[in-house]
Enzyme design. Structure first.
Site, PDB file in Angstrom:
ATOM      1  N   ALA A  66       0.863  -1.184   0.000  1.00  0.00           N
ATOM      2  CA  ALA A  66       0.000   0.000   0.000  1.00  0.00           C
ATOM      3  C   ALA A  66       0.901   1.236   0.000  1.00  0.00           C
ATOM      4  O   ALA A  66       2.053   1.180   0.458  1.00  0.00           O
ATOM      5  CB  ALA A  66      -0.889  -0.014   1.242  1.00  0.00           C
ATOM      6  N   GLY A 110       0.833  -5.014   1.100  1.00  0.00           N
ATOM      7  CA  GLY A 110      -0.380  -5.118   0.289  1.00  0.00           C
ATOM      8  C   GLY A 110      -0.121  -5.804  -1.053  1.00  0.00           C
ATOM      9  O   GLY A 110      -1.046  -6.381  -1.636  1.00  0.00           O
ATOM     10  N   GLU A 113      -0.330  -9.379  -0.288  1.00  0.00           N
ATOM     11  CA  GLU A 113      -1.748  -9.657   0.004  1.00  0.00           C
ATOM     12  C   GLU A 113      -2.575  -9.696  -1.279  1.00  0.00           C
ATOM     13  O   GLU A 113      -3.451 -10.545  -1.442  1.00  0.00           O
ATOM     14  CB  GLU A 113      -2.284  -8.606   0.985  1.00  0.00           C
ATOM     15  CG  GLU A 113      -1.634  -8.738   2.359  1.00  0.00           C
ATOM     16  CD  GLU A 113      -1.893  -7.541   3.271  1.00  0.00           C
ATOM     17  OE1 GLU A 113      -1.572  -6.403   2.873  1.00  0.00           O
ATOM     18  OE2 GLU A 113      -2.425  -7.741   4.365  1.00  0.00           O
ATOM     19  N   GLU A 133       5.075  -4.931   7.268  1.00  0.00           N
ATOM     20  CA  GLU A 133       4.366  -3.828   7.937  1.00  0.00           C
ATOM     21  C   GLU A 133       4.895  -3.571   9.340  1.00  0.00           C
ATOM     22  O   GLU A 133       4.840  -2.446   9.843  1.00  0.00           O
ATOM     23  CB  GLU A 133       2.854  -4.123   7.997  1.00  0.00           C
ATOM     24  CG  GLU A 133       2.126  -4.050   6.660  1.00  0.00           C
ATOM     25  CD  GLU A 133       2.141  -5.344   5.878  1.00  0.00           C
ATOM     26  OE1 GLU A 133       2.925  -6.255   6.208  1.00  0.00           O
ATOM     27  OE2 GLU A 133       1.351  -5.448   4.910  1.00  0.00           O
TER      28      GLU A 133
HETATM   29  N1  CAA Z   1       4.632   3.141  -0.851  1.00  0.00           N
HETATM   30  C1  CAA Z   1       5.035   4.290  -1.423  1.00  0.00           C
HETATM   31  N2  CAA Z   1       6.186   4.391  -2.111  1.00  0.00           N
HETATM   32  C2  CAA Z   1       6.955   3.291  -2.205  1.00  0.00           C
HETATM   33  C3  CAA Z   1       6.593   2.063  -1.626  1.00  0.00           C
HETATM   34  C4  CAA Z   1       5.354   2.010  -0.924  1.00  0.00           C
HETATM   35  N3  CAA Z   1       4.894   0.874  -0.366  1.00  0.00           N
HETATM   36  N4  CAA Z   1       7.554   1.147  -1.885  1.00  0.00           N
HETATM   37  C5  CAA Z   1       8.496   1.793  -2.612  1.00  0.00           C
HETATM   38  N5  CAA Z   1       8.143   3.089  -2.802  1.00  0.00           N
HETATM   39  C6  CAA Z   1       8.858   4.124  -3.531  1.00  0.00           C
HETATM   40  C7  CAA Z   1      10.078   4.584  -2.762  1.00  0.00           C
HETATM   41  O1  CAA Z   1       9.725   5.543  -1.785  1.00  0.00           O
HETATM   42  C8  CAA Z   1      10.935   5.166  -3.863  1.00  0.00           C
HETATM   43  O2  CAA Z   1      10.429   6.431  -4.195  1.00  0.00           O
HETATM   44  P1  CAA Z   1      11.448   7.660  -4.495  1.00  0.00           P
HETATM   45  O3  CAA Z   1      12.208   7.209  -5.721  1.00  0.00           O
HETATM   46  O4  CAA Z   1      10.547   8.817  -4.746  1.00  0.00           O
HETATM   47  O5  CAA Z   1      12.329   7.777  -3.306  1.00  0.00           O
HETATM   48  C9  CAA Z   1      10.636   4.242  -5.034  1.00  0.00           C
HETATM   49  O6  CAA Z   1       9.412   3.592  -4.740  1.00  0.00           O
HETATM   50  C10 CAA Z   1      11.704   3.166  -5.231  1.00  0.00           C
HETATM   51  O7  CAA Z   1      11.877   2.503  -3.991  1.00  0.00           O
HETATM   52  P2  CAA Z   1      13.326   2.316  -3.289  1.00  0.00           P
HETATM   53  O8  CAA Z   1      14.246   3.432  -3.679  1.00  0.00           O
HETATM   54  O9  CAA Z   1      13.094   2.099  -1.829  1.00  0.00           O
HETATM   55  O10 CAA Z   1      13.821   0.982  -4.027  1.00  0.00           O
HETATM   56  P3  CAA Z   1      14.799  -0.135  -3.446  1.00  0.00           P
HETATM   57  O11 CAA Z   1      15.061  -1.045  -4.594  1.00  0.00           O
HETATM   58  O12 CAA Z   1      15.937   0.469  -2.735  1.00  0.00           O
HETATM   59  O13 CAA Z   1      13.913  -0.909  -2.334  1.00  0.00           O
HETATM   60  C11 CAA Z   1      11.926  -1.992  -1.494  1.00  0.00           C
HETATM   61  C12 CAA Z   1      12.784  -1.620  -2.729  1.00  0.00           C
HETATM   62  C13 CAA Z   1      12.683  -2.985  -0.609  1.00  0.00           C
HETATM   63  C14 CAA Z   1      10.649  -2.627  -2.023  1.00  0.00           C
HETATM   64  C15 CAA Z   1      11.615  -0.699  -0.682  1.00  0.00           C
HETATM   65  O14 CAA Z   1      11.099   0.273  -1.566  1.00  0.00           O
HETATM   66  C16 CAA Z   1      10.587  -0.912   0.421  1.00  0.00           C
HETATM   67  O15 CAA Z   1      10.940  -1.425   1.461  1.00  0.00           O
HETATM   68  N6  CAA Z   1       9.339  -0.499   0.187  1.00  0.00           N
HETATM   69  C17 CAA Z   1       8.298  -0.549   1.188  1.00  0.00           C
HETATM   70  C18 CAA Z   1       7.772  -1.968   1.354  1.00  0.00           C
HETATM   71  C19 CAA Z   1       6.722  -1.997   2.450  1.00  0.00           C
HETATM   72  O16 CAA Z   1       6.961  -1.672   3.577  1.00  0.00           O
HETATM   73  N7  CAA Z   1       5.494  -2.423   2.071  1.00  0.00           N
HETATM   74  C20 CAA Z   1       4.374  -2.503   3.002  1.00  0.00           C
HETATM   75  C21 CAA Z   1       3.553  -1.267   2.936  1.00  0.00           C
HETATM   76  S1  CAA Z   1       2.306  -1.219   4.205  1.00  0.00           S
HETATM   77  C22 CAA Z   1       1.025  -2.120   3.573  1.00  0.00           C
HETATM   78  O17 CAA Z   1       1.083  -2.636   2.481  1.00  0.00           O
HETATM   79  C23 CAA Z   1      -0.197  -2.233   4.453  1.00  0.00           C
HETATM   80  C24 CAA Z   1      -1.151  -3.282   4.036  1.00  0.00           C
HETATM   81  O18 CAA Z   1      -1.159  -4.361   4.575  1.00  0.00           O
HETATM   82  C25 CAA Z   1      -2.106  -3.042   2.959  1.00  0.00           C
END
Ligand code: CAA
Length: 259
Positions: A66, A110, A113, A133
């Site tokens: 998400a 998400g 999921e 999360e």
């Molecule tokens: N939401 C918003 N933006 C996101 C995102 C997310 N879930 N995941 C990645 N992005 C964005 C990053 O902020 C980044 O944006 P900028 O270029 O503007 O900085 C861009 O995508 C590229 O990401 P990274 O630079 O972080 O890429 P990476 O290759 O270094 O890392 C990754 C990849 C490990 C997937 C890392 O992006 C990450 O950890 N993302 C978050 C994953 C996460 O925590 N997901 C759970 C979300 S909560 C949820 O989903 C609740 C639910 O149950 C519904």
């Protein structure tokens, strides 16, 4: 409807393909994307020519969860009043045709999921699944704590939810989260092959099989067995059952009319 965050196409006039397309944000799932996804799924479900749907992302990310930038500002009132996550995430559960997730790269939060809401998952060898999360100070909110244990058992689901670590494709296949793992450059071909096989079967029978397997996750064994038996009985009323068995007996290929 025109789409900005997904791409939609049809293959062989019978497989609907939806590609999540928010590459800069690794397909982070926001309301607009989920609304577009819901609309595309419903349109394919209603299209008589479509026998199976594939949901996929990019090579780097199926979906990284998400959209955290949106959630970061949320209050309890925003989430509760807006019924956050349920509002537009449940559509996929109402789709009666099979939906295959073709997953490469990250399927996190998400994203994991969403893949689990599909009927089965075919993964590329670079796929990574996780429910991270916990690292954000929250828990999975789109079924992760419920579907993951059903898919991989309590121990591994707890491990994933409590540590936030990622599972690679090989571990995901071993654990039963995904049905097949293929090389990254073969993922779309493999998913399309499976979707074409399914599309050539009777749509009625395919829907019945999907309903019956889903029933296994939502009730007792006795209820599920009875549900299966009654559906099985009712399929004797279809032209497609007659066609399928007649074709076998007469050593020819069945041609189903979805009746
Ligand atoms: N939401 C918003 N933006 C996101 C995102 C997310 N879930 N995941 C990645 N992005 C964005 C990053 O902020 C980044 O944006 P900028 O270029 O503007 O900085 C861009 O995508 C590229 O990401 P990274 O630079 O972080 O890429 P990476 O290759 O270094 O890392 C990754 C990849 C490990 C997937 C890392 O992006 C990450 O950890 N993302 C978050 C994953 C996460 O925590 N997901 C759970 C979300 S909560 C949820 O989903 C609740 C639910 O149950 C519904």
């Amino acid at each position: 409807m025109t789409y900005e965050m997904i791409e939609v196409r049809v293959e062989a006039e019978k497989v609907g393909i939806i590609t999540l397309n928010r590459p800069k944000q690794l397909n982070a799932l926001n309301d607009q994307l989920m609304d577009e996804l819901g609309a595309a799924l419903k349109a394919f479900d209603a299209d008589e020519k479509i026998g199976c749907i594939i949901l996929t992302g990019s090579e780097k990310a199926f979906a990284a969860g998400a959209d955290i930038t949106v959630m970061a500002k949320f209050t309890f009132a925003d989430a509760y009043k807006g019924d956050f996550i349920t509002r537009n995430w449940e559509t996929i559960r109402t789709i009666r045709k099979p939906v295959i997730a073709a997953v490469s790269g990250f399927a996190l939060g998400g994203g994991c999921e969403l893949a689990m809401m599909c009927d089965f998952i075919i993964a590329a060898d670079n796929a990574k699944f996780g429910q991270p999360e916990i690292k954000l100070g929250t828990i999975p909110g789109a079924g992760g704590t419920q579907r993951l244990p059903r898919a991989v058992g309590k121990s591994k689901a707890m491990d994933m939810a409590l540590t936030g670590r990622m599972m690679n494709a090989e571990e995901a296949e071993r654990a039963g989260l995904v049905s097949r793992v293929v090389a990254l450059d073969k993922l779309q071909e493999e998913a399309l092959g499976a979707a074409l096989v399914i599309s050539d079967y009777s749509q009625i029978t395919v829907m019945a099989a999907k309903e019956a397997v889903n029933r296994a996750f939502e009730g007792t064994l006795s209820d599920g067995l009875m549900f299966e038996r009654r559906l099985f009985h009712s399929l004797f009323a279809t032209a497609d059952q007659k066609e399928g068995m007649d074709a076998f007996v007469n050593k020819r290929k069945a041609v189903f009319t979805h009746q």
